[in-house]
Design a protein around this motif. Structure first.
Motif, mmCIF file in Angstrom:
data_model
loop_
_atom_site.group_PDB
_atom_site.id
_atom_site.type_symbol
_atom_site.label_atom_id
_atom_site.label_comp_id
_atom_site.label_asym_id
_atom_site.label_seq_id
_atom_site.Cartn_x
_atom_site.Cartn_y
_atom_site.Cartn_z
ATOM 1 N N ASP A 172 0.825 -1.208 0.000
ATOM 2 C CA ASP A 172 0.000 0.000 0.000
ATOM 3 C C ASP A 172 0.862 1.261 0.000
ATOM 4 O OD1 ASP A 172 -2.326 -1.482 -0.004
ATOM 5 O OD2 ASP A 172 -2.603 -1.358 2.176
ATOM 6 N N GLU A 173 1.990 1.208 0.706
ATOM 7 C CA GLU A 173 2.863 2.372 0.813
ATOM 8 C C GLU A 173 3.800 2.523 -0.383
ATOM 9 O OE1 GLU A 173 4.765 1.686 4.558
ATOM 10 O OE2 GLU A 173 3.028 2.387 5.703
ATOM 11 N N ASN A 174 3.946 1.470 -1.165
ATOM 12 C CA ASN A 174 4.869 1.482 -2.300
ATOM 13 C C ASN A 174 4.148 1.066 -3.576
ATOM 14 O OD1 ASN A 174 7.676 1.911 -0.979
ATOM 15 N ND2 ASN A 174 6.707 0.353 0.275
ATOM 16 N N THR A 175 3.062 1.729 -3.875
ATOM 17 C CA THR A 175 2.234 1.344 -5.026
ATOM 18 C C THR A 175 2.993 1.458 -6.348
ATOM 19 O OG1 THR A 175 1.319 3.571 -5.134
ATOM 20 C CG2 THR A 175 0.053 1.930 -3.911
ATOM 21 N N GLU A 176 3.952 2.340 -6.417
ATOM 22 C CA GLU A 176 4.711 2.537 -7.660
ATOM 23 C C GLU A 176 5.881 1.567 -7.803
ATOM 24 O OE1 GLU A 176 3.764 4.718 -10.058
ATOM 25 O OE2 GLU A 176 2.018 5.076 -8.781
ATOM 26 N N ASP A 177 6.348 0.988 -6.679
ATOM 27 C CA ASP A 177 7.528 0.129 -6.726
ATOM 28 C C ASP A 177 7.406 -0.996 -5.694
ATOM 29 O OD1 ASP A 177 10.005 -1.000 -7.110
ATOM 30 O OD2 ASP A 177 11.124 0.663 -6.208
ATOM 31 N N SER A 178 6.718 -2.063 -6.070
ATOM 32 C CA SER A 178 6.505 -3.179 -5.145
ATOM 33 C C SER A 178 7.795 -3.948 -4.851
ATOM 34 C CB SER A 178 5.433 -4.126 -5.678
ATOM 35 O OG SER A 178 5.867 -4.720 -6.877
ATOM 36 N N SER A 179 8.862 -3.667 -5.608
ATOM 37 C CA SER A 179 10.137 -4.348 -5.345
ATOM 38 C C SER A 179 10.674 -3.977 -3.959
ATOM 39 C CB SER A 179 11.167 -4.017 -6.420
ATOM 40 O OG SER A 179 11.548 -2.655 -6.354
ATOM 41 N N GLN A 180 10.189 -2.875 -3.401
ATOM 42 C CA GLN A 180 10.580 -2.464 -2.052
ATOM 43 C C GLN A 180 10.097 -3.467 -1.002
ATOM 44 O OE1 GLN A 180 12.396 0.391 -1.284
ATOM 45 N NE2 GLN A 180 12.618 0.633 -3.485
ATOM 46 N N CYS A 181 9.187 -4.343 -1.391
ATOM 47 C CA CYS A 181 8.539 -5.261 -0.446
ATOM 48 C C CYS A 181 9.025 -6.703 -0.590
ATOM 49 C CB CYS A 181 7.027 -5.207 -0.639
ATOM 50 S SG CYS A 181 6.353 -3.537 -0.564
ATOM 51 N N LYS A 182 10.104 -6.922 -1.318
ATOM 52 C CA LYS A 182 10.571 -8.288 -1.588
ATOM 53 C C LYS A 182 10.863 -9.075 -0.311
ATOM 54 C CE LYS A 182 12.455 -7.769 -6.217
ATOM 55 N NZ LYS A 182 13.662 -7.836 -7.033
ATOM 56 N N LYS A 183 11.545 -8.454 0.642
ATOM 57 C CA LYS A 183 11.873 -9.155 1.890
ATOM 58 C C LYS A 183 10.612 -9.514 2.669
ATOM 59 C CE LYS A 183 16.512 -7.383 2.574
ATOM 60 N NZ LYS A 183 17.414 -6.619 3.437
#
Length: 79
Positions: free
Chosen positions: A35-46
């Motif tokens: 939700d916080e990184n809608t433009e770059d979901s790669s931030q959520c890989k971990k």
């Protein structure tokens, strides 16, 4: 003598309450990141990796994504 049917396939015991809570917590953290990184979901890989390792495989996938989308829509309707 009639043999009783197994309720669960071998190796697929239902998660305990503690295991479900760990799974749900990992899921919630992952969804929050999305939700916080809608433009770059790669931030959520971990967090995705943590979610996948904390939950049964049957709980991950299309159903998870559809539930997240439904939750996003409900949140937008409330706001």
């Amino acid at each position: 003598m009639v043999k009783q049917a197994q309720l669960e396939p071998t190796g697929m015991a239902a998660p305990s309450m503690k295991e479900r809570q760990v799974c749900w917590g990992a899921r919630d953290e992952y969804w929050k990141c999305l939700d916080e990184n809608t433009e770059d979901s790669s931030q959520c890989k971990k967090l995705r990796s943590s979610f996948e390792s904390s939950c049964p495989q049957q709980w991950i996938g299309i159903r998870c994504r559809s539930n997240h989308k439904s939750e996003q829509q409900r949140t937008k309707m409330v706001m």
